[in-house]
Design an enzyme around this catalytic site. Structure first.
Site, PDB file in Angstrom:
ATOM      1  CE  LYS A 140     -16.311  27.092  33.923  1.00  8.64           C
ATOM      2  NZ  LYS A 140     -15.209  27.285  33.019  1.00  8.64           N
TER       3      LYS A 140
ATOM      4  CE  LYS B 131     -13.774  33.953  30.706  1.00 10.66           C
ATOM      5  NZ  LYS B 131     -14.527  34.319  29.508  1.00 10.66           N
TER       6      LYS B 131
HETATM    7  P1  NAP Z   1     -18.825  22.881  25.886  1.00 11.95           P
HETATM    8  O1  NAP Z   1     -19.629  23.232  24.682  1.00 11.95           O
HETATM    9  O2  NAP Z   1     -19.466  22.171  27.018  1.00 11.95           O
HETATM   10  O3  NAP Z   1     -17.552  22.042  25.350  1.00 11.95           O
HETATM   11  C1  NAP Z   1     -16.590  21.501  26.206  1.00 11.95           C
HETATM   12  C2  NAP Z   1     -15.877  20.384  25.481  1.00 11.95           C
HETATM   13  O4  NAP Z   1     -14.846  19.904  26.321  1.00 11.95           O
HETATM   14  C3  NAP Z   1     -16.763  19.197  25.138  1.00 11.95           C
HETATM   15  O5  NAP Z   1     -16.668  18.967  23.756  1.00 11.95           O
HETATM   16  C4  NAP Z   1     -16.198  18.026  25.954  1.00 11.95           C
HETATM   17  O6  NAP Z   1     -15.994  16.849  25.230  1.00 11.95           O
HETATM   18  C5  NAP Z   1     -14.808  18.496  26.320  1.00 11.95           C
HETATM   19  N1  NAP Z   1     -14.414  18.038  27.661  1.00 11.95           N
HETATM   20  C6  NAP Z   1     -14.845  18.496  28.862  1.00 11.95           C
HETATM   21  N2  NAP Z   1     -14.253  17.830  29.859  1.00 11.95           N
HETATM   22  C7  NAP Z   1     -13.422  16.929  29.285  1.00 11.95           C
HETATM   23  C8  NAP Z   1     -12.527  15.956  29.788  1.00 11.95           C
HETATM   24  N3  NAP Z   1     -12.360  15.750  31.112  1.00 11.95           N
HETATM   25  N4  NAP Z   1     -11.843  15.203  28.900  1.00 11.95           N
HETATM   26  C9  NAP Z   1     -11.995  15.378  27.564  1.00 11.95           C
HETATM   27  N5  NAP Z   1     -12.829  16.276  27.020  1.00 11.95           N
HETATM   28  C10 NAP Z   1     -13.531  17.056  27.885  1.00 11.95           C
HETATM   29  O7  NAP Z   1     -18.168  24.200  26.533  1.00 11.95           O
HETATM   30  P2  NAP Z   1     -17.730  25.570  25.815  1.00 11.95           P
HETATM   31  O8  NAP Z   1     -18.860  26.553  25.890  1.00 11.95           O
HETATM   32  O9  NAP Z   1     -17.094  25.254  24.510  1.00 11.95           O
HETATM   33  O10 NAP Z   1     -16.641  26.083  26.874  1.00 11.95           O
HETATM   34  C11 NAP Z   1     -15.309  25.603  26.893  1.00 11.95           C
HETATM   35  C12 NAP Z   1     -14.510  26.472  27.867  1.00 11.95           C
HETATM   36  O11 NAP Z   1     -14.512  27.841  27.410  1.00 11.95           O
HETATM   37  C13 NAP Z   1     -15.085  26.508  29.296  1.00 11.95           C
HETATM   38  O12 NAP Z   1     -14.049  26.552  30.231  1.00 11.95           O
HETATM   39  C14 NAP Z   1     -15.896  27.819  29.297  1.00 11.95           C
HETATM   40  O13 NAP Z   1     -16.046  28.342  30.608  1.00 11.95           O
HETATM   41  C15 NAP Z   1     -15.040  28.701  28.418  1.00 11.95           C
HETATM   42  N6  NAP Z   1     -15.738  29.795  27.738  1.00 11.95           N
HETATM   43  C16 NAP Z   1     -16.960  29.619  27.166  1.00 11.95           C
HETATM   44  C17 NAP Z   1     -17.599  30.684  26.528  1.00 11.95           C
HETATM   45  C18 NAP Z   1     -18.960  30.531  25.890  1.00 11.95           C
HETATM   46  O14 NAP Z   1     -19.564  31.566  25.534  1.00 11.95           O
HETATM   47  N7  NAP Z   1     -19.468  29.332  25.696  1.00 11.95           N
HETATM   48  C19 NAP Z   1     -16.963  31.942  26.462  1.00 11.95           C
HETATM   49  C20 NAP Z   1     -15.683  32.091  27.024  1.00 11.95           C
HETATM   50  C21 NAP Z   1     -15.091  31.011  27.657  1.00 11.95           C
HETATM   51  P3  NAP Z   1     -17.119  15.786  24.776  1.00 11.95           P
HETATM   52  O15 NAP Z   1     -18.061  16.557  23.874  1.00 11.95           O
HETATM   53  O16 NAP Z   1     -16.360  14.785  24.016  1.00 11.95           O
HETATM   54  O17 NAP Z   1     -17.780  15.299  26.012  1.00 11.95           O
END
Ligand code: NAP
Length: 288
Positions: free
Chosen positions: A238, A170
């Site tokens: 990040k 990744k």
């Molecule tokens: P996001 O929309 O910010 O969602 C993250 C979720 O994780 C939120 O619902 C949050 O919960 C939960 N969370 C975070 N920290 C937590 C903790 N300490 N305890 C419990 N729950 C926690 O992010 P995302 O875009 O889905 O990304 C998720 C992961 O995938 C990241 O590592 C990102 O780098 C990776 N990623 C993202 C993409 C993209 O295009 N977005 C593509 C590839 C990979 P709450 O809502 O309850 O606060």
């Protein structure tokens, strides 16, 4: 399969919907109860803590933010490890540091729990379509066990190697995307400086050796000068931090990645972290 899911954000929620659609029984826990509403409405069940969730499932998926968050939900006070049944496999789809992933795997192994680092590429569209690319680090037997659940979320599932190897892949992906974005921005800059319309330049290049999804999708964003995400700059920042920290620990230099990380960091520092990271094009165009 009985699947537990933690992290119901941009990526996690559509994955849960696809697991349900494929006939898996899904139980969720979320830090903010509101985050679980859509998953519960679609047929998922609720658990009161990661530990309680772990006690009910065969595979527990986390899709949270960073290394510390994965540690917290899997190994923290109410963490999954405290409820884990024999044979539980934890699958982490978040993008975290390879060294962090190895450490988490070792700590879970000490408690008899298998851990697979399974970061993804393909973005929100890939998550919604169930067509993510999943890069797997960990034991092949554990992957074989959870493959039916992964197949509901992704199209290309590649076993890269031991624990942490998925996160290494990744990190490599994030270099290729970031440096690719910078290259496409320079393509547009040169075309415009020569008084040539960048739109047909992009079209022509898409038919030749320079073809790429970055040129296709981010090239269009640059032509439209519209940076609605997509992949937010603060998340790409990040990830570039993970790339550069890993390189530093290994004593190697990645000068192209350093330059791109600097540009993404500049974007975040000027308050534009919610834009798609392709917005670094604007910074490249401003430079002499
Ligand atoms: P996001 O929309 O910010 O969602 C993250 C979720 O994780 C939120 O619902 C949050 O919960 C939960 N969370 C975070 N920290 C937590 C903790 N300490 N305890 C419990 N729950 C926690 O992010 P995302 O875009 O889905 O990304 C998720 C992961 O995938 C990241 O590592 C990102 O780098 C990776 N990623 C993202 C993409 C993209 O295009 N977005 C593509 C590839 C990979 P709450 O809502 O309850 O606060």
């Amino acid at each position: 399969m009985k699947v537990g899911y933690i992290g119901l954000g941009i990526m996690g929620l559509p994955c849960v919907l696809n697991l349900l659609k494929a006939g898996h029984a899904v139980t969720v826990w979320s830090r903010r109860p509101d985050s679980a509403a859509a998953a519960l409405a679609a047929g998922a069940s609720w658990a009161d803590s990661p530990a309680q969730l772990a006690a009910q499932v065969e595979v527990l998926v986390s899709n949270v933010s960073d290394t510390g968050d994965v540690e917290q939900v899997l190994l923290g006070e109410q963490g999954a490890v405290h409820g884990a049944q024999k044979g539980l496999v934890c699958v982490d789809m978040s993008t975290i540091s390879p060294i962090g992933a190895r450490d988490i795997a070792a700590r879970l192994a000490a408690a008899g729990v298998d851990f697979l680092d399974c970061p993804v590429s393909g973005g929100q569209v890939g998550a919604v379509n169930g067509s993510l690319t999943i890069m797997v680090g960990g034991k092949a037997e554990a992957l074989a066990k959870v493959r039916p659940a992964l197949e509901a979320m992704g199209k290309t599932i590649t076993h890269i190697g031991d624990s942490g190897a998925g996160q290494v892949a990744k990190a490599c992906n994030q270099i290729a995307v970031g440096v690719g974005v910078a290259a496409v921005a320079e393509v547009m800059k040169l075309a415009k400086a020569c008084g040539v319309d960048p739109a047909p330049v992009r079209e022509a290049l898409l038919g030749g050796f320079a073809q790429s999804r970055v040129l296709d999708i981010h090239g269009q964003r640059m032509i439209d000068d519209n940076y609605a995400p997509g992949f937010k700059a603060h998340l790409h920042w990040k990830d570039m931090g993970i790339v550069l920290d890993t390189a530093r620990q290994l004593g190697i230099r990645l000068p192209e990645a350093e330059r791109v990380a600097g540009l993404i960091g500049q974007l975040v520092e000027q308050g534009e972290g919610e834009l798609d990271s392709a917005a670094i094009a604007r910074l490249i165009w401003q430079q002499n």
